[in-house]
Design a protein around this motif. Structure first.
Motif, short mmCIF file in Angstrom:
data_model
loop_
_atom_site.label_atom_id
_atom_site.label_comp_id
_atom_site.label_asym_id
_atom_site.label_seq_id
_atom_site.Cartn_x
_atom_site.Cartn_y
_atom_site.Cartn_z
N ASN A 184 1.04 -0.98 -0.33
CA ASN A 184 -0.27 -0.27 0.08
C ASN A 184 0.91 1.08 -0.13
OD1 ASN A 184 -1.82 -2.31 -0.23
ND2 ASN A 184 -2.64 -1.72 2.41
N LYS A 185 1.84 1.06 0.71
CA LYS A 185 3.04 1.80 0.59
C LYS A 185 3.07 2.73 -0.73
CE LYS A 185 6.50 3.79 3.78
NZ LYS A 185 7.28 3.39 4.60
N ARG A 186 4.12 1.68 -1.20
CA ARG A 186 4.70 1.69 -2.62
C ARG A 186 3.42 1.78 -3.64
NH1 ARG A 186 5.77 -3.25 -6.51
NH2 ARG A 186 4.83 -4.15 -4.66
N TYR A 187 2.24 1.68 -3.32
CA TYR A 187 1.11 1.89 -4.50
C TYR A 187 1.19 3.56 -5.00
CZ TYR A 187 -3.09 2.94 -6.50
OH TYR A 187 -4.12 3.23 -6.78
N LEU A 188 1.08 3.94 -3.48
CA LEU A 188 0.99 5.56 -3.09
C LEU A 188 2.43 5.76 -2.98
CD1 LEU A 188 -0.43 6.21 0.84
CD2 LEU A 188 -1.91 6.46 -2.05
N ALA A 189 3.17 5.90 -3.56
CA ALA A 189 4.66 6.69 -3.37
C ALA A 189 4.72 6.21 -5.46
CB ALA A 189 5.60 6.05 -3.15
N GLU A 190 3.97 5.14 -5.41
CA GLU A 190 3.76 4.96 -8.00
C GLU A 190 3.17 5.82 -7.96
OE1 GLU A 190 4.38 0.97 -9.45
OE2 GLU A 190 6.44 0.42 -7.78
N LEU A 191 1.69 5.92 -7.53
CA LEU A 191 0.48 6.26 -8.40
C LEU A 191 1.28 7.77 -7.60
CD1 LEU A 191 -2.42 7.00 -8.65
CD2 LEU A 191 -2.92 7.30 -6.24
N ILE A 192 1.42 8.47 -7.51
CA ILE A 192 1.81 10.04 -7.50
C ILE A 192 2.99 10.25 -8.24
CG2 ILE A 192 2.72 12.01 -5.70
CD1 ILE A 192 1.31 10.36 -3.18
N ARG A 193 4.52 9.48 -7.62
CA ARG A 193 4.97 9.56 -9.02
C ARG A 193 5.02 9.18 -10.42
NH1 ARG A 193 8.16 5.52 -6.23
NH2 ARG A 193 8.24 4.35 -8.54
N ASP A 194 4.45 7.86 -11.01
CA ASP A 194 4.73 7.33 -11.94
C ASP A 194 3.31 7.77 -13.75
OD1 ASP A 194 7.03 5.70 -11.26
OD2 ASP A 194 6.59 4.45 -10.75
N HIS A 195 1.72 8.21 -11.94
CA HIS A 195 0.60 7.46 -12.59
C HIS A 195 0.28 9.36 -12.55
CE1 HIS A 195 1.78 3.76 -13.59
NE2 HIS A 195 1.80 3.67 -11.88
N VAL A 196 0.43 10.19 -12.81
CA VAL A 196 -0.42 11.30 -12.55
C VAL A 196 0.29 12.15 -13.11
CG1 VAL A 196 -0.57 13.86 -11.24
CG2 VAL A 196 -0.43 11.06 -10.34
N SER A 197 -0.78 12.78 -14.24
CA SER A 197 -0.49 13.05 -15.29
C SER A 197 -0.73 15.07 -14.88
CB SER A 197 -1.47 13.60 -16.36
OG SER A 197 -2.95 13.82 -16.27
N ARG A 231 -1.76 16.42 -12.50
CA ARG A 231 -2.80 16.94 -11.53
C ARG A 231 -3.20 15.70 -11.39
NH1 ARG A 231 -6.51 20.67 -13.59
NH2 ARG A 231 -5.97 22.69 -11.84
N LEU A 232 -3.65 15.20 -9.73
CA LEU A 232 -4.20 14.37 -8.97
C LEU A 232 -5.40 14.63 -8.74
CD1 LEU A 232 -3.37 11.65 -8.12
CD2 LEU A 232 -3.23 11.53 -6.39
N LYS A 233 -6.11 14.27 -9.30
CA LYS A 233 -7.48 14.66 -8.75
C LYS A 233 -8.00 13.47 -7.49
CE LYS A 233 -9.21 16.60 -13.05
NZ LYS A 233 -10.00 16.40 -14.08
N VAL A 234 -8.74 14.07 -6.38
CA VAL A 234 -8.76 13.56 -4.93
C VAL A 234 -10.10 13.86 -4.57
CG1 VAL A 234 -7.09 11.98 -5.13
CG2 VAL A 234 -7.36 14.17 -3.81
N ALA A 235 -10.88 13.41 -4.05
CA ALA A 235 -12.57 13.81 -2.87
C ALA A 235 -12.39 13.66 -1.61
CB ALA A 235 -13.38 12.99 -4.08
#
Length: 651
Positions: free
Chosen positions: A450-463, A465-469
């Motif tokens: 889960n920790k790795r997911y957050l890091a990879e999401l933010i680093r590698d999969h955001v164009s 701007r990351l939209k969250v709610a």
């Protein structure tokens, strides 16, 4: 020969031949050698042969079962009805859908103002479908062909299957079955019930004898069984709003069960019978639907015109269905169910390869997602517990201890798609539940994933701007929304900022917020403005709460009571009350300051005035608009510079 033209095709793609699509005209049917279709589908949307468009999915599923399926997209209901006559009558039934959205959400804003565009229409043109197409289309078809069964489905019919509040008419309406001329409604994701219905009709059964098909709504003269749920009648709900609120709890709980009960509601002199949902689709079943031979393109009839909704998804891949978040304002679980139905890694990667082979693909997958992007392959460890559970949310008020939230399988999909030779980067454009990723996992491995997911999401999969709610900042409002405390968002923002700093990135976090949600008061919005200002947010993604059928929040808005507690809940209802809340989103606009300060004075909150406008706050008067001698406030250059620093965020 392929029909293509770089001059007329806005996507600059070679269009597949018409024979690759479901036929939409008599000429196309004849070219296939058909004299008559088995099923004819009428849709409020343009025909895009893609697994994100419901009519295409239903058509392809029936086609895979050997049926001849034609489709009439966006028929003209205002002329001589030639669109409803041109294909003749089908052998089995007509299918009717308003489209991928409820027509009233599609047509009107939260202020009930008419929208000027339609994302599901070529060119974004407005006015290509009526209000309530389910009602309009089914009546026309029944008038023209009274002996042919009409089956309604899609979002509009699905979410209006019981008595419901209609925000645009501001009144309670009965099950849409009572308002339309359809013989049957199929609710939820329709692949399994539509295939079974076609099989039974094809075998000679009459539609009025089919009483037990899961995920269908019918009128029935049967008597309710012992375990069935009998709701308060529509007429009782008209007399007593609390009866409507009590009904909703039963409807939501049964919709969220793995094995629900039959629901009944008397409407007039008839009984509406709602058969329970099918169990969640297996991976093999959902793969079979997504693996059908979609062209992934709009029909050639739309050459030269953009379809905005298609533009948004043409390079995306949907990985799963369902959502166990249970947000009070969301309809996903009411339509798709609470339990997650996930595709296999093979199926997802194969679709990603098809995207890569599109001539206009530049190396970027726009979205690897789902209703909540990171719920892929998640669910309860002990399925027997899940089978008995009636909780509407697996995350609120706190994550369920039976929930396996290990993000390892999601990461595996990301890595598999990113390893494809033609993929430069895959983005996550769907909403991400950061509370799900931040919740403690069942073991150390899960926590690490889960920790790795957050890091990879933010680093590698955001164009960028990351939209969250987070949706709000008030714990009272968030609890009503079934969302986590804003404190968790603060922690997520810290993670986001840290990952960006370590990676040398300057990405933006874009939060979504809602005003006028049940339990939200004007003072809550004022505090939201101060809190988000302190976090240096210049809010963009904001909206007023829009009551849509079959949500907890809508029931509260209409009835004034919470369906689960029976307690009264305040909700802003008038336009004046809503505007008073909405204005706080835009505290940074100079033309909004005077009115905001006036509102805060009435709320007796000079502390919030000072927090929002520290350089322009005048203690003697508690307002910005006038100085001590009653002259308008006019900052000098130095003051103006400081004011801008105080309320404006540089993009």
């Amino acid at each position: 020969m392929k029909e293509s033209s770089s001059n007329n095709n806005p996507y600059y793609l070679p269009l597949p031949p018409k024979s690759s699509y479901l036929p939409t005209s008599k000429e196309e049917m004849e070219s296939l050698g058909w004299e008559q279709a088995d099923v004819i589908l009428f849709s409020g949307d343009a025909y895009v042969d893609h697994p994100s468009f419901g009519a295409a999915v239903i058509g392809r599923v029936l086609q895979s079962q050997g049926y001849k399926v034609a489709i009439v997209p966006q028929p003209n209901w205002r002329d001589d009805l030639r669109d409803f006559k041109k294909l003749g009558k089908p052998r089995l039934f007509f299918g009717v859908s308003a489209g991928a959205m409820d027509s009233m959400v599609n047509h009107y804003t939260a202020n009930r103002r008419l929208r000027h565009d339609d994302a599901y229409t070529p060119g974004g043109r407005h006015g290509m479908r009526p209000d309530y197409p389910t009602i309009v289309y089914s009546k026309i078809l029944k008038d023209l062909y009274p002996d042919v069964p009409v089956v309604a489905g899609g979002i509009e019919a699905s979410l209006r299957r019981v008595s419901h509040y209609d925000y645009w008419q501001d009144k309670l309406r009965p099950s849409i079955l009572a308002d339309c001329s359809a013989d049957m409604i199929i609710y939820g994701m329709g692949e399994k019930p539509i295939a079974e219905l076609a099989r039974r009709l094809n075998s000679g059964e009459s539609i009025d004898k089919i009483k037990d098909l899961p995920q269908t709504v019918i009128f029935s003269d049967e008597k309710p069984g012992e375990k069935d749920i009998v709701l308060n009648s529509f007429e009782e709900c008209l007399k007593n709003k609390k009866s409507q609120a009590l009904n909703f709890r039963h409807v939501e709980e049964e919709s969220n069960k793995m094995h629900g009960n039959v629901i009944w509601q008397k409407t007039g002199n008839r009984m509406v019978k709602i058969n329970p949902m099918y169990p969640p689709m297996t991976t093999e079943e959902i793969d079979a639907s997504f693996d059908l031979p979609y062209t992934r393109m709009p029909h050639p009839r739309y050459k030269g015109k953009h379809i905005p909704a298609y533009d948004m998804i043409r390079h995306s891949v949907n990985m799963h269905r369902g959502c166990f978040g249970g947000c009070a304002f969301c309809t996903i679980s009411a339509h798709q169910g609470k339990f997650i139905a996930s595709r296999s890694k093979r199926s997802i990667v194969e679709e990603a390869k098809k995207v890569c082979d599109m001539p206009d693909f530049k190396g970027y997958i726009s979205d690897l997602g789902g209703p909540s992007a990171n719920m892929y392959m998640m669910g309860g460890k002990n399925k027997e517990i899940c089978a008995k559970c009636v909780r509407p949310s697996c995350l609120h008020p706190r994550p369920c201890p039976n929930l396996d939230n290990d993000h390892g399988k999601v990461l595996d999909i990301y890595h598999a798609v990113d390893s494809l030779p033609k993929v430069k980067k895959s983005f996550i454009g769907s909403g991400v539940r950061y509370d799900l990723a931040m919740a403690k996992a069942q073991n150390e491995k899960g926590d690490a994933n889960n920790k790795r997911y957050l890091a990879e999401l933010i680093r590698d999969h955001v164009s960028g701007r990351l939209k969250v709610a987070p949706e709000h900042t008030s714990d009272v409002v968030l609890d009503c929304m079934r969302k986590p405390s804003f404190g968790l968002f603060r922690k997520f923002k810290t993670i986001f900022d840290d990952v960006n700093k370590k990676a040398g990135l300057k990405q933006q976090l874009i939060p979504y917020f809602i005003s006028s949600h049940p339990a939200c008061r004007e003072e809550d919005m004022a505090e939201l403005a101060v809190i988000t200002k302190d976090l240096d947010f210049h809010l963009e993604q904001v909206q007023d709460f829009t009551p849509t059928p079959m949500t907890v929040a809508t029931e509260i808005y209409f009835t004034g009571y919470h369906p689960y507690t029976g307690e009264k809940v305040y909700t802003a209802r008038t336009e004046k009350e809503k505007l008073a809340q909405r204005q706080f989103f835009f505290w940074y606009k100079p033309d909004a300051r005077n009115q905001i300060i006036s509102s805060l004075n009435k709320l007796h909150r000079p502390d919030l005035i000072k927090a929002l406008y520290p350089m322009g706050y005048i203690p003697n008067y508690g307002r910005l608009a006038k100085t001590e001698d009653k002259k308008p406030y006019r900052p000098n250059k130095s003051q103006a510079k400081n004011d801008r620093r105080g309320y404006s965020k540089k993009k």
